[in-house]
Design a protein around this motif. Structure first.
Motif, PDB file in Angstrom:
ATOM      1  N   UNK A 189       1.012  -1.299   0.003  1.00 31.11           N
ATOM      2  CA  UNK A 189      -0.159   0.139   0.009  1.00 31.11           C
ATOM      3  C   UNK A 189       0.767   1.137   0.126  1.00 31.11           C
ATOM      4  N   UNK A 190       1.801   1.345   0.640  1.00 31.03           N
ATOM      5  CA  UNK A 190       2.647   2.575   0.721  1.00 31.03           C
ATOM      6  C   UNK A 190       3.472   2.711  -0.674  1.00 31.03           C
ATOM      7  N   UNK A 191       3.927   1.597  -0.944  1.00 29.74           N
ATOM      8  CA  UNK A 191       4.479   1.815  -2.377  1.00 29.74           C
ATOM      9  C   UNK A 191       3.570   2.366  -3.505  1.00 29.74           C
ATOM     10  N   UNK A 192       2.326   1.854  -3.399  1.00 33.19           N
ATOM     11  CA  UNK A 192       1.365   2.068  -4.507  1.00 33.19           C
ATOM     12  C   UNK A 192       1.016   3.686  -4.116  1.00 33.19           C
ATOM     13  N   UNK A 193       0.713   3.896  -3.091  1.00 35.77           N
ATOM     14  CA  UNK A 193       0.059   5.295  -2.516  1.00 35.77           C
ATOM     15  C   UNK A 193       0.661   6.288  -2.417  1.00 35.77           C
ATOM     16  N   UNK A 194       1.824   6.130  -1.438  1.00 32.40           N
ATOM     17  CA  UNK A 194       2.817   7.039  -1.023  1.00 32.40           C
ATOM     18  C   UNK A 194       4.037   7.280  -1.854  1.00 32.40           C
TER      19      UNK A 194
END
Length: 159
Positions: free
Chosen positions: A114-119
Motif C-alpha cells: 500500500x505504501x509503495x502504491x499510494x505514497x
C-alpha cells in the motif's frame, strides 16, 4: 454537504469518512497496541489495496480513481504517514510478531504494498528497513517466505 471524494477508502484516509464499523482514521490511529493486535478489520482501511482481502473479504477494494485521488490528496497522504508511524511504533513496542509465523507478517506485506502504491517507494523501503532491523535485532526469527514477500512488496533491489 459532504465533501467530494473518490470513494469510501479515499474519504476515510482524507479524514472525512468512516470505515465499515463507523470509525474515523483518527479513531483507528488511537488504538492501543492490544487493540491493534486483536482487531482484524482496520488494516484494510488504513493501508488499502486494489485486490480483495482474503482475511476480510467484505473490506473495500481500491479503484483506480481512488488511487489517483489519494495520491493527489495531502490529507490522505498525511493519514498514510501517520498510520505508518503508528504501525512502526506498534512493531517496535511489541514482540509477539517476531516469530516464524504470525498474522502480522501478512499485515506487514499489505502495508508495504500500500505504501509503495499510494505514497511511494521511498516510504515503503523506509518501513521495510525498520522491520528488517527489528527482525535482525531479535535474532532473525521470521521465515524466509515472509522476508521474500516483504522485499518484493517494498521493491528492494534484488527482490
Amino acid at each position: 454537504m459532504a465533501e467530494a471524494t473518490a470513494g469510501s477508502l479515499h474519504a476515510f484516509l482524507a479524514g472525512v469518512g468512516r470505515d465499515g464499523r463507523g470509525r474515523s482514521v483518527a479513531d483507528v490511529l488511537a488504538f492501543s497496541d492490544d487493540e491493534l493486535e486483536a482487531v482484524h478489520d482496520y488494516i484494510q482501511w488504513l493501508f488499502p489495496l486494489p485486490t480483495r482481502s482474503a482475511a476480510q473479504p467484505h473490506s473495500p477494494v481500491l479503484t483506480q480513481a481512488e488511487i489517483e485521488a489519494i495520491r493527489a490528496d495531502p490529507r490522505s497522504i498525511e493519514s498514510l504517514k501517520k498510520a505508518t508511524e503508528r504501525m512502526l511504533q506498534f512493531y517496535r513496542e511489541t514482540h509477539w510478531w517476531l516469530t516464524a509465523h504470525d498474522h502480522n507478517h501478512l499485515r506487514i506485506t499489505r502495508i508495504l504494498h500500500s505504501l509503495r502504491l499510494l505514497v511511494g517507494p521511498i516510504e515503503a523501503r523506509a518501513f521495510y528497513g525498520v522491520i528488517i532491523s527489528l527482525h535482525e535485532a531479535a535474532g532473525a526469527p521470521i521465515n524466509t517466505r515472509s522476508l521474500h514477500y516483504w522485499a518484493e512488496a517494498a521493491g528492494t533491489p534484488g527482490s
